[in-house]
Structures are given as structure tokens and as C-alpha cells.
Design a protein around this motif. Structure first.
Motif, PDB file in Angstrom:
ATOM      1  N   TYR A 195     -34.096   9.506   6.761  1.00  0.00           N
ATOM      2  CA  TYR A 195     -33.605  10.234   7.936  1.00  0.00           C
ATOM      3  C   TYR A 195     -32.725  11.418   7.538  1.00  0.00           C
ATOM      4  CZ  TYR A 195     -31.297  11.155  12.406  1.00  0.00           C
ATOM      5  OH  TYR A 195     -30.803  11.755  13.526  1.00  0.00           O
ATOM      6  N   LEU A 196     -31.847  11.222   6.551  1.00  0.00           N
ATOM      7  CA  LEU A 196     -30.864  12.243   6.189  1.00  0.00           C
ATOM      8  C   LEU A 196     -31.320  13.164   5.064  1.00  0.00           C
ATOM      9  CD1 LEU A 196     -27.658   9.971   6.188  1.00  0.00           C
ATOM     10  CD2 LEU A 196     -28.364  11.580   7.975  1.00  0.00           C
ATOM     11  N   ASN A 197     -32.219  12.663   4.208  1.00  0.00           N
ATOM     12  CA  ASN A 197     -32.535  13.400   2.987  1.00  0.00           C
ATOM     13  C   ASN A 197     -33.948  13.038   2.536  1.00  0.00           C
ATOM     14  OD1 ASN A 197     -32.300  14.890   0.608  1.00  0.00           O
ATOM     15  ND2 ASN A 197     -31.190  13.271  -0.473  1.00  0.00           N
ATOM     16  N   TYR A 198     -34.935  13.361   3.374  1.00  0.00           N
ATOM     17  CA  TYR A 198     -36.304  12.902   3.124  1.00  0.00           C
ATOM     18  C   TYR A 198     -36.852  13.422   1.801  1.00  0.00           C
ATOM     19  CZ  TYR A 198     -41.101  11.491   3.984  1.00  0.00           C
ATOM     20  OH  TYR A 198     -42.332  10.897   3.880  1.00  0.00           O
ATOM     21  N   ALA A 199     -36.505  14.637   1.430  1.00  0.00           N
ATOM     22  CA  ALA A 199     -37.011  15.213   0.192  1.00  0.00           C
ATOM     23  C   ALA A 199     -36.356  14.620  -1.046  1.00  0.00           C
ATOM     24  CB  ALA A 199     -36.799  16.731   0.190  1.00  0.00           C
ATOM     25  N   ARG A 200     -35.333  13.792  -0.847  1.00  0.00           N
ATOM     26  CA  ARG A 200     -34.590  13.138  -1.934  1.00  0.00           C
ATOM     27  C   ARG A 200     -33.969  14.164  -2.890  1.00  0.00           C
ATOM     28  NH1 ARG A 200     -36.087   9.573   1.251  1.00  0.00           N
ATOM     29  NH2 ARG A 200     -36.262   7.365   0.677  1.00  0.00           N
ATOM     30  N   ALA A 201     -33.489  15.268  -2.324  1.00  0.00           N
ATOM     31  CA  ALA A 201     -32.725  16.224  -3.118  1.00  0.00           C
ATOM     32  C   ALA A 201     -31.340  15.639  -3.377  1.00  0.00           C
ATOM     33  CB  ALA A 201     -32.603  17.550  -2.370  1.00  0.00           C
ATOM     34  N   TYR A 202     -30.640  16.171  -4.356  1.00  0.00           N
ATOM     35  CA  TYR A 202     -29.282  15.675  -4.620  1.00  0.00           C
ATOM     36  C   TYR A 202     -28.364  16.160  -3.504  1.00  0.00           C
ATOM     37  CZ  TYR A 202     -24.738  14.887  -6.673  1.00  0.00           C
ATOM     38  OH  TYR A 202     -23.445  14.466  -6.871  1.00  0.00           O
ATOM     39  N   ASP A 203     -27.881  15.219  -2.699  1.00  0.00           N
ATOM     40  CA  ASP A 203     -27.058  15.542  -1.537  1.00  0.00           C
ATOM     41  C   ASP A 203     -25.939  14.505  -1.444  1.00  0.00           C
ATOM     42  OD1 ASP A 203     -25.923  16.182   0.852  1.00  0.00           O
ATOM     43  OD2 ASP A 203     -27.712  15.828   2.084  1.00  0.00           O
ATOM     44  N   PRO A 204     -24.752  14.804  -1.998  1.00  0.00           N
ATOM     45  CA  PRO A 204     -23.664  13.811  -2.049  1.00  0.00           C
ATOM     46  C   PRO A 204     -23.316  13.194  -0.709  1.00  0.00           C
ATOM     47  CG  PRO A 204     -23.116  15.733  -3.376  1.00  0.00           C
ATOM     48  CD  PRO A 204     -24.374  16.074  -2.637  1.00  0.00           C
ATOM     49  N   LEU A 205     -23.276  13.990   0.362  1.00  0.00           N
ATOM     50  CA  LEU A 205     -22.893  13.451   1.661  1.00  0.00           C
ATOM     51  C   LEU A 205     -23.898  12.418   2.149  1.00  0.00           C
ATOM     52  CD1 LEU A 205     -20.961  13.463   4.046  1.00  0.00           C
ATOM     53  CD2 LEU A 205     -22.288  15.362   5.036  1.00  0.00           C
ATOM     54  N   SER A 206     -25.179  12.697   1.975  1.00  0.00           N
ATOM     55  CA  SER A 206     -26.198  11.735   2.423  1.00  0.00           C
ATOM     56  C   SER A 206     -26.139  10.453   1.608  1.00  0.00           C
ATOM     57  CB  SER A 206     -27.597  12.350   2.331  1.00  0.00           C
ATOM     58  OG  SER A 206     -28.073  12.374   1.008  1.00  0.00           O
ATOM     59  N   HIS A 207     -25.804  10.549   0.315  1.00  0.00           N
ATOM     60  CA  HIS A 207     -25.686   9.351  -0.519  1.00  0.00           C
ATOM     61  C   HIS A 207     -24.500   8.501  -0.079  1.00  0.00           C
ATOM     62  CE1 HIS A 207     -28.774  11.146  -2.819  1.00  0.00           C
ATOM     63  NE2 HIS A 207     -28.024  11.971  -3.526  1.00  0.00           N
ATOM     64  N   VAL A 208     -23.387   9.153   0.276  1.00  0.00           N
ATOM     65  CA  VAL A 208     -22.205   8.422   0.737  1.00  0.00           C
ATOM     66  C   VAL A 208     -22.497   7.706   2.053  1.00  0.00           C
ATOM     67  CG1 VAL A 208     -19.863   8.675   1.635  1.00  0.00           C
ATOM     68  CG2 VAL A 208     -20.526   9.869  -0.455  1.00  0.00           C
ATOM     69  N   ILE A 209     -23.068   8.427   3.016  1.00  0.00           N
ATOM     70  CA  ILE A 209     -23.356   7.839   4.329  1.00  0.00           C
ATOM     71  C   ILE A 209     -24.382   6.712   4.212  1.00  0.00           C
ATOM     72  CG2 ILE A 209     -24.323   8.295   6.613  1.00  0.00           C
ATOM     73  CD1 ILE A 209     -23.184  11.138   6.385  1.00  0.00           C
ATOM     74  N   SER A 210     -25.433   6.958   3.454  1.00  0.00           N
ATOM     75  CA  SER A 210     -26.483   5.950   3.290  1.00  0.00           C
ATOM     76  C   SER A 210     -25.954   4.710   2.589  1.00  0.00           C
ATOM     77  CB  SER A 210     -27.660   6.533   2.504  1.00  0.00           C
ATOM     78  OG  SER A 210     -28.214   7.641   3.167  1.00  0.00           O
ATOM     79  N   GLY A 211     -25.166   4.920   1.528  1.00  0.00           N
ATOM     80  CA  GLY A 211     -24.609   3.789   0.782  1.00  0.00           C
ATOM     81  C   GLY A 211     -23.663   2.963   1.627  1.00  0.00           C
ATOM     82  N   ALA A 212     -22.777   3.627   2.366  1.00  0.00           N
ATOM     83  CA  ALA A 212     -21.809   2.914   3.200  1.00  0.00           C
ATOM     84  C   ALA A 212     -22.505   2.147   4.319  1.00  0.00           C
ATOM     85  CB  ALA A 212     -20.802   3.902   3.787  1.00  0.00           C
ATOM     86  N   GLY A 213     -23.459   2.770   4.979  1.00  0.00           N
ATOM     87  CA  GLY A 213     -24.176   2.102   6.063  1.00  0.00           C
ATOM     88  C   GLY A 213     -24.979   0.911   5.571  1.00  0.00           C
ATOM     89  N   ALA A 214     -25.653   1.078   4.434  1.00  0.00           N
ATOM     90  CA  ALA A 214     -26.448  -0.015   3.880  1.00  0.00           C
ATOM     91  C   ALA A 214     -25.555  -1.177   3.452  1.00  0.00           C
ATOM     92  CB  ALA A 214     -27.259   0.489   2.689  1.00  0.00           C
ATOM     93  N   GLY A 215     -24.414  -0.860   2.843  1.00  0.00           N
ATOM     94  CA  GLY A 215     -23.496  -1.908   2.408  1.00  0.00           C
ATOM     95  C   GLY A 215     -22.916  -2.688   3.568  1.00  0.00           C
ATOM     96  N   ALA A 216     -22.571  -1.995   4.649  1.00  0.00           N
ATOM     97  CA  ALA A 216     -21.993  -2.653   5.817  1.00  0.00           C
ATOM     98  C   ALA A 216     -22.979  -3.627   6.448  1.00  0.00           C
ATOM     99  CB  ALA A 216     -21.549  -1.611   6.843  1.00  0.00           C
ATOM    100  N   ILE A 217     -24.207  -3.191   6.647  1.00  0.00           N
ATOM    101  CA  ILE A 217     -25.217  -4.033   7.290  1.00  0.00           C
ATOM    102  C   ILE A 217     -25.557  -5.243   6.422  1.00  0.00           C
ATOM    103  CG2 ILE A 217     -27.628  -4.109   8.052  1.00  0.00           C
ATOM    104  CD1 ILE A 217     -27.283  -1.134   8.845  1.00  0.00           C
TER     105      ILE A 217
END
Length: 321
Positions: A195-217
Motif C-alpha cells: 500500500y505504501l511502497n509497492y515498488a519496494r524502493a528504499y523509503d524509511p518512513l514506509s518501513h517505520v510505519i509498516s514495521g510498527a503496524g505489523a508488530g502491533a497486530i
């Protein structure tokens, strides 16, 4: 569509040692940054907490620990988990990347939830083989009034009194918890990335949001099994015959109070579930839910941020500091 130079195309040409190095650094950072909150979680999950270890919340717990037990008490045992986290996460991330590529194929790598979940299952087997004994020692050092002076003393007394096999007593429970945890975690992370980074480019903000959301769930879903793991590692439930503390709880039935005592030592997941349910019913399985989620959110955010950063930088690509 992603071109051949895109970030997610790196795994095919990258040596596994790069994944291992990036994973090791990410693992150490993940466990050390939020370690004091992990101590609070362990104490809150205790079935029979010491009266001096009843806390109103995370901040109150850390303050009480520092005031009553010493300023460095919230980080006691951190070196144990740091030493194990490096090699454990090196195996975890390198296995995940390789299995993800194997199951999904190069054209769909990272975009196939089933492949991501299966890769997470295999990665967890390697991760837990190293982390389970470290967790057992760590949690024994974390509890209030721990009888051990340090990690070496803990290991020596375990060997003398119980045998080293008890370090793996919670292994099946941890696998039962971590296989769904890491499967949900990795699938959710990749879905957030879609959703945030479909091309899987290096994007620190998307990694932080994705990691935090995945960890919480993932952490919220697997909290009951984490409570069982804590019981097996700290083993607060002693045999009544030893004269030690028993797992007992007063209950009222038709106006008559009665005490239910668990005199069987929890040696596996089934007996741990029984002891916890006798002690506190269903709510007991969610003890420490808040600190667990608050621990995992920044931890997984740090882990994925560090991993993606080092994976990118070790591959010779530009990074954002």
C-alpha cells in the motif's frame, strides 16, 4: 512497474552474508532499544507477582524499579538477549529473504502473502533455536527479587539444579507463538508495503510505519501464548510438596470461599494454560498486553528500518541517514 534496478530486485544478486549482517544489526537494535519495556511486560505477566512488583503502568514500573532496585535494574539481562539476537536475526532475515524468493518467484517477490507467511514459518525455526535459551535466562533475570546474580550464575544454577534442558522447556510454546506471530508480522508488513511502497524502493518512513503496524497486530494476537511462555521460563508455579509458593487462588462458590491450588509444575504448553486459567481465568491470558504491544511497535519499526537501511547500504546503493 518496477524496473530491474529497483530495490526489491536486490535479493537475487545479493550475497546471503549481506542479509545476515543487516539482520544481525537490526536484531540487536530491536531488542536493546525497548528492553526496559520488555522487563515491565515480563513482570506484569507474572501469575503470582510479589506485592512490591504491582505496577500501575509502564512509567510507574520503570520508576519503581530504578528507585527500589537500582538505576540499571531496567536493563539487567540486556547483554544476554543482545548476544543471541545478532546470530538469531542473521539467520532469520537471510532465511526469510531466500525462502520468500523461492516460494514466490522473482517477479512476485514480496507481493505474495502466502509465500511471505511460509517464508516466515521457516525463518522462525532458525530464529527460535537460538533465542529460546537466551529468553529463558533473560526472563529469570528480569523478575522481581531474582535469585541470580547474573547470567553466568543463572546458567550455572540451572545446570546444577534443573539441567540445561529446561532452557528449551518453552521451545514448543515459543514456536507455537512465534510461527503465527512472525507469519502475521511478515504478511502484514508486506501488505503495508504494497500500500505504501509497492515498488519496494528504499523509503524509511514506509518501513517505520509498516514495521510498527505489523508488530502491533502480531503481538496483540499472540499475547496469550506469550503469557504461557513467561510462566514456563520463570516457573513461578512450584510444586506444593517443595514448600515453595503454590499457584493458588481464592474463589467463592455459593458464598463459601475455597482455594484452588495448582500443585503440578508447568512443563509444557497444556499445563501452562491450565495453571494460568485456574489462577485468573481468561483475563490472565492478556496480562501485559499493553506493554507487549508498546514494546513490539517501536521494536519492529527499528528492526525493519535498520534491516532495510543496512541491506540497501551493503548493496552499494545510496541511503538516507
Amino acid at each position: 512497474m518496477a524496473s530491474g534496478d529497483d530495490y526489491e530486485s536486490l535479493p537475487e544478486s545479493m550475497h546471503p552474508a549481506i542479509h545476515m549482517a543487516a539482520g544481525a544489526l537490526a536484531g540487536v537494535g530491536e531488542h536493546c532499544v525497548m528492553y526496559p519495556v520488555d522487563v515491565v511486560k515480563t513482570r506484569m505477566q507474572c501469575i503470582n507477582p510479589d506485592p512490591h512488583a504491582n505496577y500501575r503502568g509502564i512509567v510507574h514500573a520503570i520508576r519503581q524499579m530504578m528507585a527500589n532496585e537500582g538505576i540499571f535494574r531496567p536493563v539487567r539481562g540486556m547483554h544476554v538477549v543482545a548476544l543471541a539476537a545478532g546470530p538469531a536475526h542473521a539467520l532469520y532475515f537471510s532465511c526469510y529473504e531466500r525462502m520468500k524468493l523461492l516460494f514466490s518467484g522473482s517477479s512476485q517477490v514480496g507481493h505474495n502473502p502466502i509465500a511471505n507467511g511460509l517464508a516466515g514459518c521457516f525463518a522462525t525455526l532458525f530464529h527460535d533455536a537460538l533465542m529460546v535459551p537466551a529468553d529463558a535466562i533473560k526472563q529469570r533475570l528480569q523478575i522481581y527479587a531474582s535469585p541470580y546474580s547474573g547470567a553466568i550464575d543463572c546458567l550455572r544454577k540451572i545446570r546444577q539444579r534443573e539441567g540445561l534442558s529446561v532452557l528449551y522447556r518453552s521451545y514448543t510454546t515459543q514456536l507455537t507463538m512465534n510461527i503465527p506471530f512472525h507469519s502475521v508480522h511478515l504478511v502484514t508488513y508486506e501488505l503495508f508495503q504494497d500500500y505504501l511502497n509497492y515498488a519496494r524502493a528504499y523509503d524509511p518512513l514506509s518501513h517505520v510505519i509498516s514495521g510498527a503496524g505489523a508488530g502491533a497486530i502480531a503481538s496483540a494476537i499472540t499475547t496469550p501464548l506469550d503469557v504461557c511462555k513467561t510462566l514456563l521460563n520463570t516457573q513461578e508455579c512450584c510444586l506444593a510438596a517443595t514448600g515453595g509458593p503454590t499457584c493458588s487462588v481464592s474463589r467463592s462458590s455459593s458464598g463459601t470461599a475455597k482455594t484452588i491450588a495448582a500443585t503440578q509444575e508447568a512443563r509444557g504448553l497444556i499445563t501452562a494454560i491450565r495453571v494460568i486459567y485456574i489462577q485468573g481465568g481468561l483475563p490472565a491470558f492478556f496480562k501485559g498486553l499493553t506493554p507487549r504491544v508498546l514494546y513490539q511497535m517501536p521494536s519492529t519499526a527499528v528492526a525493519w528500518s535498520c534491516y532495510e537501511f543496512f541491506k540497501h547500504s551493503f548493496a552499494g546503493k545510496p541511503t538516507i541517514l
